[in-house]
Write an enzyme that holds these catalytic residues in place. Structure first.
Site, PDB file in Angstrom:
ATOM      1  N   TYR A 168       1.376  -6.176  -6.034  1.00 39.81           N
ATOM      2  CA  TYR A 168       2.320  -6.504  -4.955  1.00 39.81           C
ATOM      3  C   TYR A 168       1.977  -5.723  -3.701  1.00 39.81           C
ATOM      4  CZ  TYR A 168       4.707  -2.291  -6.875  1.00 39.81           C
ATOM      5  OH  TYR A 168       5.009  -1.053  -7.368  1.00 39.81           O
ATOM      6  N   PRO A 169       2.251  -6.321  -2.550  1.00 41.95           N
ATOM      7  CA  PRO A 169       2.045  -5.594  -1.294  1.00 41.95           C
ATOM      8  C   PRO A 169       3.322  -4.869  -0.884  1.00 41.95           C
ATOM      9  CG  PRO A 169       2.476  -7.908  -0.818  1.00 41.95           C
ATOM     10  CD  PRO A 169       2.587  -7.753  -2.323  1.00 41.95           C
ATOM     11  N   MET A 170       3.184  -3.816  -0.107  1.00 41.56           N
ATOM     12  CA  MET A 170       4.383  -3.092   0.351  1.00 41.56           C
ATOM     13  C   MET A 170       4.188  -2.412   1.703  1.00 41.56           C
ATOM     14  SD  MET A 170       4.626   0.401  -1.923  1.00 41.56           S
ATOM     15  CE  MET A 170       5.893   1.104  -0.850  1.00 41.56           C
ATOM     16  N   ASN A 171       5.307  -2.086   2.312  1.00 39.82           N
ATOM     17  CA  ASN A 171       5.352  -1.347   3.579  1.00 39.82           C
ATOM     18  C   ASN A 171       6.168  -0.081   3.409  1.00 39.82           C
ATOM     19  OD1 ASN A 171       4.082  -3.378   5.037  1.00 39.82           O
ATOM     20  ND2 ASN A 171       6.005  -4.292   5.734  1.00 39.82           N
ATOM     21  N   LYS A 172       6.015   0.826   4.344  1.00 36.21           N
ATOM     22  CA  LYS A 172       6.963   1.932   4.511  1.00 36.21           C
ATOM     23  C   LYS A 172       7.779   1.593   5.757  1.00 36.21           C
ATOM     24  CE  LYS A 172       5.497   5.005   1.323  1.00 36.21           C
ATOM     25  NZ  LYS A 172       4.709   6.219   1.505  1.00 36.21           N
ATOM     26  N   HIS A 198       7.198  11.519  -5.499  1.00 37.69           N
ATOM     27  CA  HIS A 198       6.634  10.218  -5.900  1.00 37.69           C
ATOM     28  C   HIS A 198       5.511  10.417  -6.924  1.00 37.69           C
ATOM     29  CE1 HIS A 198       4.707   6.247  -5.386  1.00 37.69           C
ATOM     30  NE2 HIS A 198       3.569   6.922  -5.357  1.00 37.69           N
ATOM     31  N   SER A 224      10.596   5.390  -2.248  1.00 38.72           N
ATOM     32  CA  SER A 224      10.784   3.949  -2.447  1.00 38.72           C
ATOM     33  C   SER A 224      12.205   3.520  -2.088  1.00 38.72           C
ATOM     34  CB  SER A 224      10.471   3.568  -3.894  1.00 38.72           C
ATOM     35  OG  SER A 224       9.113   3.818  -4.165  1.00 38.72           O
ATOM     36  N   GLN A 270      -2.923   3.060 -11.605  1.00 44.00           N
ATOM     37  CA  GLN A 270      -2.602   2.431 -10.318  1.00 44.00           C
ATOM     38  C   GLN A 270      -3.760   2.535  -9.361  1.00 44.00           C
ATOM     39  OE1 GLN A 270      -2.454   5.594 -10.105  1.00 44.00           O
ATOM     40  NE2 GLN A 270      -1.754   6.328  -8.132  1.00 44.00           N
TER      41      GLN A 270
END
Ligand code: 76R
Length: 248
Positions: free
Chosen positions: A144-148, A171, A222, A184
């Site tokens: 999955y892609p993610m942003n901060k 984290h 997160s 990961q």
């Protein structure tokens, strides 16, 4: 201005998600299917040979659910090589039986939040190996892609380096709890694609994805700053099992 994290960047990554056009496949003649399958096996064999030479890597999985049927995750030294890979797939007669569903371009990334002071990370063989990883052949993948986030008070990019380090330590500690269960690969995609990172997880027990991602949801990095795109989860394929999937 807050200090930007320094990143170490490794192999470029292409996540290439395709669906099988079953209608076209079922309507094809045995000879057309044979040609398509041969070309597909040859492509996979070429990619496996590149991996054997440690010049790149491949993860090939079938996606569960309707977002796509197949994911090809390719790692290479250059973007040109990734481009050549997708072109050779698109040229193949197998591609006629597929649809493009999604792609993601990024580069394997390690950041310096947890770096040991005074150590040149590029002199540490484990770190160098993590930048050019041979992808595990675990039973399952999760991508999955993610942003901060950059939202009023919750702006990751306005936080001082020290605060981000503290948050990333927490984290990392959660992540370490999954050592041996989940592997990961974090790849950075600022300037390359629509989100800031690609998250690719590998595990033999798919439930560990849910447990890890859920646990991280409660961690401040997160909980406060994470924004997520679509999740893709799948099962390991080999060139052989892919052929079987198409022939059944
Ligand atoms: O590289 C390291 O192992 C050092 C610690 C570490 C960093 C710097 C680390 C550890 N991560 C780092 C960076 Mn991570 N990670 C994610 C996700 O779903 C979510 O909530 C988030 C998605 C997961 C599941 C995960 C797992 N990590 C990052 C970054 C870059 C951040 C930046 O630069 O601002 C992102 C986007 C990100 C996201 N992380 C770990 C894990 C796991 C399992 C570990 C432990 C690895 C280990 O010690 O073996």
């Amino acid at each position: 201005m807050s200090e930007a994290a320094q990143t170490l960047d490794g192999w470029y990554v292409l996540h290439d998600l395709r669906s099988i056009d079953w209608q076209a496949w079922n309507a094809a003649t045995p000879a057309e299917k044979d040609t398509a399958l041969n070309e597909l096996s040859n492509l996979v064999a070429d990619w496996e040979a590149v991996e054997a030479r440690k010049e790149g890597s491949l993860a090939l999985y079938s996606i569960v659910g309707q977002k796509a049927d197949l994911i090809f995750m390719h790692l290479r030294e250059t973007l040109e090589e990734l481009n050549a890979i997708e072109n050779s797939f698109n040229r193949s007669s197998f591609a006629r039986f597929t649809r493009k569903e999604y792609s993601y371009v990024s580069v394997v990334e390690l950041s310096n939040y947890m770096a040991a002071p005074g150590v040149d990370p590029l002199q540490v063989p484990e770190i160098v190996a993590r930048l050019k990883p041979i992808l595990p052949k675990s039973k399952h993948i999760c991508f999955y892609p993610m942003n901060k986030k950059r939202d009023l008070q919750d702006n990751w990019y306005m936080l001082p380096m020290e605060d981000r380090k503290t948050l990333m330590r927490s984290h990392g500690m959660i992540g370490r709890g999954y050592a041996g269960k989940v592997k990961q690969i974090i790849s950075g995609s600022v300037g390359f694609d629509d989100w800031e990172w690609g998250v690719t997880l590998f595990a033999d027990d798919a439930l560990q994805f849910k447990k890890l991602v859920y646990e991280m949801r409660f961690d401040e990095v997160s909980a406060r700053y994470g924004e997520f795109g679509a999740f893709y989860v799948g099962n390991l394929l080999t060139g052989e099992s892919l052929t079987r999937l198409l022939q059944q």
